[in-house]
Design a protein around this motif. Structure first.
Motif, PDB file in Angstrom:
ATOM      1  N   UNK A 589      -5.411  -0.561  -0.471  1.00 23.66           N
ATOM      2  CA  UNK A 589      -5.499  -1.226   0.672  1.00 23.66           C
ATOM      3  C   UNK A 589      -4.666  -3.053   0.485  1.00 23.66           C
ATOM      4  N   UNK A 590      -5.094  -2.758  -1.318  1.00 21.65           N
ATOM      5  CA  UNK A 590      -3.836  -4.302  -1.282  1.00 21.65           C
ATOM      6  C   UNK A 590      -3.154  -4.044  -1.528  1.00 21.65           C
ATOM      7  N   UNK A 591      -2.509  -2.694  -2.305  1.00 24.33           N
ATOM      8  CA  UNK A 591      -0.956  -2.402  -1.891  1.00 24.33           C
ATOM      9  C   UNK A 591      -0.351  -2.369  -1.351  1.00 24.33           C
ATOM     10  N   UNK A 592      -0.932  -1.910   0.054  1.00 21.06           N
ATOM     11  CA  UNK A 592      -0.191  -1.093   1.433  1.00 21.06           C
ATOM     12  C   UNK A 592      -0.684  -2.889   2.308  1.00 21.06           C
ATOM     13  N   UNK A 593      -1.261  -3.672   1.671  1.00 23.37           N
ATOM     14  CA  UNK A 593      -1.344  -4.879   2.299  1.00 23.37           C
ATOM     15  C   UNK A 593       0.141  -5.756   1.813  1.00 23.37           C
ATOM     16  N   UNK A 594       0.361  -5.919   0.352  1.00 24.08           N
ATOM     17  CA  UNK A 594       1.853  -6.033  -0.082  1.00 24.08           C
ATOM     18  C   UNK A 594       3.345  -5.537   0.725  1.00 24.08           C
TER      19      UNK A 594
END
Length: 672
Positions: A589-594
């Protein structure tokens, strides 16, 4: 064959309906059913789905009396009909006369009547009989004013998609001749130099029946393609019988869901006047709600973004999972309106009245065994009232800035007997990537390989194992023009003939990614690997090196320690990211948010608090836009919005509080 021009499905508002099986009940029950349908605001009913033995009790002898009766009663009540051809399962007399039409499993054993779909899709006996019945039904009801839609067969290929009998073998050989023209071309495509499998004559070729060793994966891939095409040809044969006898739209119900893999619906879609799908929550999945959203987005994608129909889903428990649990209070409404949010212009259930006999007697229905004095019935009628109130949403389309690339061919090519890890499947990657995007409240279009990506800001390509050069170029050229893409491991491995792209894995994506993968290093199912950015991952790692890419994180331990786990490569005006493992949910999720922040992608509306438990989707019409907010959490959520809320009728002055477990739909003041 060029598909005929599509006939639009016209309905007043959002259709609300069900499958109805009046042959299981007496006419006295029909009257009660129709009265209750009217109370629940049901306005579209599918009948004659399994009607073959009732309307053709003997070969060539037709009896339409009961079907005439129920058609007339539904019409008198103002209920439109989704009329089945009745061909979903053959009658006992057909199998008795023609046992050669029964399907055969890969081990050479026959499958017999007593269930459903007891036929070989290639059987000319079955096909001729089905087309004759479809013609008779269309001739009788083709211009009946109650008929709104034609329903060919039912869930084609649900049980019999792969048939290995001699009839199928002959049809497979014909399909192969059409595809390859020469036996030498087939041998090259299948790599038959391996294990002395070279063919000298078409008649030597069989379906991939059970062998003592592993089978040829290229042969198996082509058999999947053939089998999907055979079922599509069966659909086409019935549709062609109907078309000159009726001007109503024609479709069949797809099964875009977690456990059905055998039909490549990208190739079927153009034959449908309207896309229709059946979807059932699968309690075996880690996140059934995210999978529901994925299936709805994929159904919309099959129709190039046009509104579609949810032909079947359930009010509660199904009967075919190991543990069949009921839905929580309010979940019927949340599930149904999630499909509407994601483009459905119809919400229908299997089935109307719960059966009291047969294999599906414990499958939930709109009218349960408990009757109308039940919480389930009250929620059904509440949903019917909501669907009635949101009629104006019909015809609008979904806004999406993110695309996820999905391929049935990659699913088939990945699920082979001989692969680096049996613990990881294609859908594992797809669902993990989609769930990460979904948890951020971002709206997704699911697109086919090679699709036009010009309208998107971010593209995610999970595990696109089988890819053609032009399909890869559609992605890498889009990146070069300024897009941001995330491509994950096991992508770009083989071409259309299941031949490995050599020179380093990721094949035709290699230059754009700036990464050269030399060796797979799968991870045991019970092990975790750590990355240098502090995150954890599982199931997969790879040994490779960055050529032009920036290494964002490396493997800190495990079989690929020291090798790149996450990279970013500037390619033209855009950025191509590569993920060489399966991160834990938070890290993904954090990767996609980035990536979303880098690409300028945002949720449809600002939210106070955690967005992960919300569905936020905007449908846009000619005169208004509609913000759907589905709250799966037990606590309230506040969302920025202005306009009129359609479920309650309340004015929304700038923000709306959505109670836990509720759905709100805001007609926005101005185009958002």
């Amino acid at each position: 064959m060029t598909p005929p021009a599509r006939r639009p499905f016209a309905h007043d508002g959002i259709a609300f309906g069900c499958d109805y099986n009046p042959e299981q009940w007496t006419p006295e029950v029909w009257d009660e059913d129709i009265a209750l349908m009217t109370e629940a605001k049901v306005d579209l009913v599918a009948i004659n789905i399994f009607g073959w033995s009732h309307i053709e009790p003997k070969p060539g002898e037709y009896d339409f009396a009961r079907l005439d009766d129920i058609v007339g009663r539904l019409h008198a009540a103002g209920i439109r009909i989704n009329l089945g051809t009745g061909t979903a399962s053959p009658p006992a007399w057909l199998a008795r006369r023609h046992p050669e039409m029964l399907p055969m499993a890969a081990d050479g054993t026959r499958r017999y009547p007593g269930g459903r779909q007891a036929f070989c899709p290639s059987s000319p006996v079955f096909r001729d009989a089905a087309v004759r019945l479809a013609s008779e039904v269309a001739r009788r009801y083709g211009d009946h004013p109650a008929v709104a839609l034609w329903h060919v067969s039912n869930e084609l290929g649900c049980h019999n998609a792969l048939c290995y009998c001699d009839v199928s073998a002959a049809a497979f050989r014909t399909w192969l001749r059409d595809r390859y023209a020469t036996i030498d071309a087939l041998n090259a495509a299948w790599g038959t130099a391996f294990w002395s499998q070279t063919y000298g004559d078409w008649d030597e070729i069989l379906p991939p029946r059970t062998t003592l060793s592993t089978s040829n994966p290229s042969q198996t891939l082509d058999f999947h393609r053939f089998s999907s095409d055979e079922l599509r040809c069966l659909y086409r044969a019935e549709a062609e019988a109907i078309r000159p006898l009726s001007d109503r739209p024609i479709t069949t119900n797809f099964m875009v869901t977690a456990h059905i893999e055998n039909m490549d619906y990208w190739s079927w879609a153009a034959d449908m006047d309207v896309i229709a799908n059946d979807h059932y929550l699968d309690g075996r999945l880690a996140d059934p709600v995210a999978e529901l959203a994925f299936a709805a987005d994929l159904s919309r994608g099959l129709g190039d973004g046009a509104p579609w129909l949810l032909m079947e889903h359930s009010t509660g428990a199904v009967n075919w999972q190991p543990l069949n649990t009921p839905k929580a209070p309010g979940q019927i409404i949340r599930n149904s309106l999630t499909h509407v949010a994601r483009g459905a212009d119809g919400v229908c259930f299997f089935q109307w009245r719960a059966s009291v006999q047969g294999s599906e007697k414990f499958h939930s229905a709109m009218l349960p065994h408990a009757g109308t004095d039940s919480a389930l019935w009250r929620e059904v009628t509440e949903l019917g009232a909501i669907v009635d109130r949101i009629a104006e949403v019909a015809g609008s389309r979904v806004d999406a800035d993110v695309a996820v690339v999905f391929s049935w061919e990659s699913w088939w090519a990945t699920q082979t007997e001989s692969r680096p890890s049996q613990s990881l499947g294609y859908l594992d990657q797809v669902h993990a990537a989609y769930t990460a995007v979904h948890s951020l409240g971002l709206t997704v279009d699911v697109v086919r390989p090679g699709a036009d990506l010009s309208g998107y800001r971010l593209v995610v390509v999970p595990g696109l194992h089988l890819v053609r050069a032009d399909e890869a170029a559609a992605i890498t050229d889009w990146v070069a023009a300024g897009g941001s893409a995330l491509i994950t491991f096991n992508s770009g491995i083989v071409d259309a003939e299941d031949r490995v792209w050599t020179g380093g894995y990721t094949g035709p994506f290699r230059d754009a990614l700036g990464v050269r993968i030399e060796e797979f290093a799968p991870v045991a199912a019970d092990e975790v690997v750590h990355l240098t950015d502090g995150t954890t991952a599982r199931l997969w790692s790879e040994r490779g090196r960055a050529t032009t890419a920036e290494v964002v994180a490396s493997f800190a331990d495990g079989p690929a320690v020291g090798h790149p786990a996450l990279t970013r490569n500037a390619w033209g005006e855009g950025a191509a990211w590569y993920l060489a493992t399966l991160p834990d949910a938070t890290a993904y999720r954090d990767l996609i948010a980035r990536l979303a922040a880098e690409a300028g992608v945002r949720p449809p509306a600002p939210v106070q608090g955690d967005i992960a438990a919300l569905e936020l989707v905007r449908r846009r019409g000619l005169d208004a836009s509609y913000l759907f907010i589905v709250n799966h959490a037990p606590h309230a959520a506040t969302v920025t919005a202005s306009g009129v809320e359609l479920v309650t009728g309340a004015v929304v002055p700038g923000s709306i509080e959505v109670p836990g477990g509720a759905v709100r739909i805001v007609r926005e003041e101005a185009a958002a």
